[in-house]
Every structure is written in C-alpha cells, then in structure tokens.
Design a protein around this motif. Structure first.
Motif, PDB file in Angstrom:
ATOM      1  N   ARG A 285      36.127  -3.031 -66.841  1.00 19.16           N
ATOM      2  CA  ARG A 285      37.564  -3.313 -66.852  1.00 19.16           C
ATOM      3  C   ARG A 285      38.171  -3.112 -65.468  1.00 19.16           C
ATOM      4  O   ARG A 285      39.044  -3.883 -65.047  1.00 19.16           O
ATOM      5  CB  ARG A 285      38.271  -2.400 -67.865  1.00 19.16           C
ATOM      6  N   ILE A 286      37.700  -2.089 -64.772  1.00 23.73           N
ATOM      7  CA  ILE A 286      38.195  -1.847 -63.412  1.00 23.73           C
ATOM      8  C   ILE A 286      37.889  -3.048 -62.523  1.00 23.73           C
ATOM      9  O   ILE A 286      38.740  -3.509 -61.748  1.00 23.73           O
ATOM     10  CB  ILE A 286      37.567  -0.560 -62.824  1.00 23.73           C
TER      11      ILE A 286
ATOM     12  N   LYS B 120      40.214  -6.042 -63.487  1.00 24.31           N
ATOM     13  CA  LYS B 120      41.589  -5.793 -63.053  1.00 24.31           C
ATOM     14  C   LYS B 120      41.717  -5.861 -61.537  1.00 24.31           C
ATOM     15  O   LYS B 120      42.740  -6.327 -61.003  1.00 24.31           O
ATOM     16  CB  LYS B 120      42.048  -4.431 -63.577  1.00 24.31           C
TER      17      LYS B 120
ATOM     18  N   ILE C 243      41.868  -9.533 -60.548  1.00 23.49           N
ATOM     19  CA  ILE C 243      43.197 -10.082 -60.860  1.00 23.49           C
ATOM     20  C   ILE C 243      44.207  -9.663 -59.794  1.00 23.49           C
ATOM     21  O   ILE C 243      44.993 -10.473 -59.290  1.00 23.49           O
ATOM     22  CB  ILE C 243      43.654  -9.613 -62.256  1.00 23.49           C
ATOM     23  N   TRP C 244      44.189  -8.377 -59.441  1.00 27.95           N
ATOM     24  CA  TRP C 244      45.116  -7.872 -58.414  1.00 27.95           C
ATOM     25  C   TRP C 244      44.863  -8.567 -57.081  1.00 27.95           C
ATOM     26  O   TRP C 244      45.802  -8.978 -56.390  1.00 27.95           O
ATOM     27  CB  TRP C 244      44.956  -6.362 -58.264  1.00 27.95           C
TER      28      TRP C 244
ATOM     29  N   VAL D 181      45.025  -0.281 -59.370  1.00 28.86           N
ATOM     30  CA  VAL D 181      44.014  -0.496 -60.410  1.00 28.86           C
ATOM     31  C   VAL D 181      43.635   0.835 -61.069  1.00 28.86           C
ATOM     32  O   VAL D 181      43.426   0.896 -62.286  1.00 28.86           O
ATOM     33  CB  VAL D 181      42.780  -1.201 -59.816  1.00 28.86           C
TER      34      VAL D 181
ATOM     35  N   TRP E  36      46.367   1.636 -63.434  1.00 30.32           N
ATOM     36  CA  TRP E  36      46.287   0.678 -64.523  1.00 30.32           C
ATOM     37  C   TRP E  36      45.208   1.072 -65.524  1.00 30.32           C
ATOM     38  O   TRP E  36      45.353   0.915 -66.725  1.00 30.32           O
ATOM     39  CB  TRP E  36      45.994  -0.687 -63.921  1.00 30.32           C
ATOM     40  N   GLU E  37      44.115   1.652 -65.019  1.00 30.79           N
ATOM     41  CA  GLU E  37      42.983   2.011 -65.865  1.00 30.79           C
ATOM     42  C   GLU E  37      43.021   3.476 -66.297  1.00 30.79           C
ATOM     43  O   GLU E  37      42.151   3.940 -67.026  1.00 30.79           O
ATOM     44  CB  GLU E  37      41.676   1.714 -65.117  1.00 30.79           C
TER      45      GLU E  37
END
Length: 497
Positions: free
Chosen positions: A83-84, A87, A90-91, A410, A413-414
C-alpha cells in the motif's frame, strides 16, 4: 565568580570544528571566490566533488537494501508495504504533474524566450550530442525491464536503485514468510550491517566541505558569472516557479501532517547545503534517510518512498523541462497551441520518469519532446547548454524537498508516521534512539562517546514509542524490570525497613 565567556575567535573556531553547516558554508564561499579569481585553477578542482559523490554512491545501494529489508521485517505486514508503494506512486504522479503545469503556466505568462529571434541553423546541434554522449531515454518497456535485476550482485555493482529495491522487497517478504524461528540470525545481521553503513557515511561526510569547495570552484571557473546576466530572465523565472512549487509543498505538508516545511528546512540545512554545493541529491541520500527516520517516519516508508522518488518524483526537473521547452520554442519564434502544450505535459510525464542517472538526461528529454511536437527544431535545445548547470541548484532543492514531503505524506497516509516525534525533531529536540543506527551522532557534535546531543545519557532508555513510561533507565549491566517485578522487589525492602 561568573564563568569566563570564550572570546569570539574561540567561538568561531569551535563552530567551524563542530558544525558541518558552518564548514560547508565556508567551503561554498571559498569555492565561488577561487572560481572567480583563478578560473583556470578552479576548473581542475572538479575531482574533489566527483570523488565525494563516488564514495557516497558506494553505500547507497547496501543502505537502501538494509533499510527496506529491516523495515518490512519489523513492520510484519507485506500488504502494508504494498500500500505504501501504491500511495507513493500516486503522490509522485500528482506532484510531478503539478510541477509541469506550474512551469508551463509561468512560461506562458512571463515569456522568457520572446524577442530573442534565434535562427535555429546558427546553433550547434552537435554540442547537444556531445553533452548527452549519444545516449537515449529508455522506452516504457525498457524502463520496466531495466528495473528488474539480472543478478543479485549485479544490481549492487551497477548501483541500480530500483533493482536493489525489488531485491530488498523479495528478501523482506521471504523473512516474513519463513519467520524469525527459521532464520533467527539473518535480521540481526542485516541490522548490524546497517549500523556499519551509517558509521561509514559519518566518516565520508567529514569530506563534504572539500567536495563543496571543489564543485563550486569548478562551476564558477568553467561557466563564469556572466552567463547569469545573459539568461537572467529564464533563471529568475525558473527559481520563482520553484519557490511557488515549494510553497505548495509547504501547504500540502501542513494539511496532510500538520508539520512545518520551514522547520524541516532548518532541520536538514546541512544536507540541503551539501546538495546545493555538489549539485547532487544522491550525495545526501543516506543522511536524509537517517534524518527522516529520526523524525518519526517508519523504516519501511523511508526505505521505499525516498529511493523510489529519486527515479519517479523529479519535481525540479519537471519544472525546468516544461519551462525550457517553451523557452526554446519562444526563442526560435514557434508559437505552441494549447493542444501542443498539453502534448508537452503528457510527453514529459513519461520522459521525466526515465531521467535518473542518465548523462545529459534533461537535453534528451527536451529533444524527445521537441521531436514529438514536430514544430521545434531539435538543434534549438542547444540554447540551454550555457544555463543548464546554473539550474542544478533549483532542481536539486526542489527534487529533494519534493521527495522528503512525499515520505512524510505517504507515511501519514499509511499511519507510519510518529507525528509527536516529528514535531520534537523539527523543534530541535534530540529524538535519536539506539535503533536509529546513529552511534556517531554525538561525535559529529563534539560530544564524548556515549553522551547524547541533549546531555541526558540514558534518559531515553526507559521511553517507549508513546513517550515516558515513568521507569528510570537501569544501571549498566542490570536488566530492565517490568513495573510488576519492580513492585515485587520493593515490598520485601519495605518490610525489612
């Protein structure tokens, strides 16, 4: 009798002896002076900067490998690591696209190349070929295949960061799959290797002032300061656009994490000045990883996001490429339509991802963009040869800040960011722990071995992740006791009394 205050020369000497920031600042100024006064001698000093960069590059791959493997193994969740990565990508895409758009808008508004009326046939296209060494940017397929390692040792020998990252992910996943019971000695060995690498980085960093002096003297001696007057409008525009982008980064960081980018700049001022002096973000990558870990970002987030950002998140390069494309078009009298400018953004979104580590990559990307448009002569890219090196400072600062903000964002976010620790670190409080692999931190600050930067040796030994536990650190050689065990030890003592 009040204690005697050291004289000014003594204070200055102590600052120069203990502060890397002061040493690098002095080296930067000396480099500019030597380059201006003795340009012929100054151009021969480039090996000082190149040698330092080579030494740093030798530890980047093993350091990234160790940090990522330890981060995955300690996090204990391979899905979270995936997931990291998603993400982060995406960033990166949002940030680099924003940089491209800011560059295009600012170049349209200011028009740095308007009125130059350059004849493309008068430009030396062979100079671009010489700068790029006949290289080319990889296609999407080549880029993906190049990211896959052909051999375990080859990835380290060739210093291919993406290949090293993939290997580290595989090894970390294998450690999670086998469990610590089957391979109990592997993880401690990798952690020890990580500590050794950080110690080596500390030794190499002592040479940083020499590297900055040599690199800056070569820059000024080779290109002079006159080029800044010739391209003043373009240079000012690039730096103002970068400043605007940094402001947006500061806003994004504040909204996502609540942290201040200006405090973070003060926190990494030594690394930032070194990157400026050597015109290389790679030269500070190990130290920046260390600083981000100390500021509360989890190992797996730092180990994955920062190295990946070096290939995927070149915000400063994106700004420069978009402005440079319009500058060249305006200089040769080509008026790009809105559709063509959208094509510029789309092309640069792809070409900017394959730039890392390729000589003359900016000119290759600009040439590829010009070819895709069919309206700008490829040889017109030679207009930027004289100013490209001046833009390094802008690219370095923007790239580095963009990647650091990505790590914090990130991580937050995580749920991999300790915001309390981050705030304390940015406020100048010492947050290092024995797990940070920073045994040499005190030595850099002129402290005795075993004494931390805050002068409170062992004070943090009894603190857990959530802060103070109320248990004093045990004396050396005495194992730490749990609260219940301490109560059991105290009761007989009180009865005896």
């Amino acid at each position: 009798m009040p204690p005697s205050v050291p004289s000014l020369p003594r204070r200055v000497a102590r600052t120069l002896r203990t502060s890397l920031f002061a040493q690098v600042t002095c080296a930067l100024v000396l480099g500019i002076v030597v380059g201006k006064l003795w340009p012929d001698t100054a151009t021969a000093l480039q090996p000082l900067g190149d040698g330092f960069t080579r030494l740093i590059k030798t530890v980047i791959s093993p350091l990234v490998f160790c940090v990522v493997v330890v981060g995955i193994a300690k996090a204990g969740d391979l899905k979270a690591f995936g997931r990291i990565g998603v993400k982060a990508l995406i960033w990166f895409e949002i940030a680099s696209t924003a940089a491209l758009v800011i560059g295009l808008v600012s170049a349209n508004v200011v028009g740095p190349g308007r009125g130059m009326n350059v004849d493309p046939s008068s430009l030396d296209a062979a100079a671009v070929e010489e700068t790029t060494g006949g290289g080319h940017l990889p296609t999407t397929t080549e880029f993906v295949l190049d990211a896959l390692p052909q051999s375990f040792l080859g990835a380290f020998a060739e210093n291919e960061l993406l290949q090293v990252l993939i290997l580290a992910c595989l090894v970390g996943a294998a450690l999670l799959h086998l469990g610590h019971t089957k391979v109990p000695k592997i993880l401690p060995a990798i952690e020890q290797a990580q500590d050794i690498i950080f110690a080596v980085v500390g030794f190499i960093m002592r040479l940083a002032p020499l590297a900055v002096f040599g690199a800056m003297a070569h820059l000024v001696g080779n290109y002079g300061l006159g080029v800044m007057r010739t391209y003043a409008k373009l240079i000012v525009l690039c730096y103002l656009a970068a400043a605007l982008f940094v402001v947006l980064l500061a806003v994004a960081l504040k909204l996502v994490t609540g942290l201040s980018l200006w405090k973070f700049l003060r926190y990494i001022r030594e690394e930032m000045l070194l990157a400026l002096g050597t015109a290389s973000t790679e030269s500070v990558m190990p130290r920046v990883m260390q600083q981000l870990r100390r500021a509360g970002a989890r190992d797996d987030a730092v180990g994955l996001v920062l190295p990946t950002g070096y290939s995927f998140n070149l915000d400063g390069a994106s700004l420069y490429l978009s402005i440079g494309t319009l500058f060249v078009a305006q200089a040769v009298g080509v008026d790009l339509s809105l559709g063509q400018q959208i094509t510029v953004v789309l092309v640069l979104m792809l070409t900017s991802k394959g730039m890392a580590g390729i000589p003359g990559s900016a000119f290759l990307a600009l040439s590829a963009t010009a070819s895709s448009l069919g309206a700008i002569p490829a040889g017109a890219v030679a207009l930027l040869l004289g100013v490209d090196r001046i833009m390094d400072s802008m690219r370095v600062v923007t790239n580095l800040l963009g990647n650091c903000v990505a790590v914090f964002a990130v991580s937050r976010w995580e749920g991999a960011l300790d915001t309390d620790r981050a705030r304390r670190a940015l406020d100048g409080e010492d947050t290092s722990t024995p797990d940070d692999g920073e045994k040499g931190v005190g030595a850099e600050k002129g402290l005795a071995p075993g004494e931390d930067a805050g002068g409170e040796e062992g004070a943090s030994a009894g603190r857990g992740p959530g802060g103070e536990t109320g248990i004093e650190a045990p004396a050396p050689g005495i194992p730490a006791q749990k609260p219940k065990e301490l109560e059991q030890l105290k009761e007989p003592a009180s009865e005896a009394g």
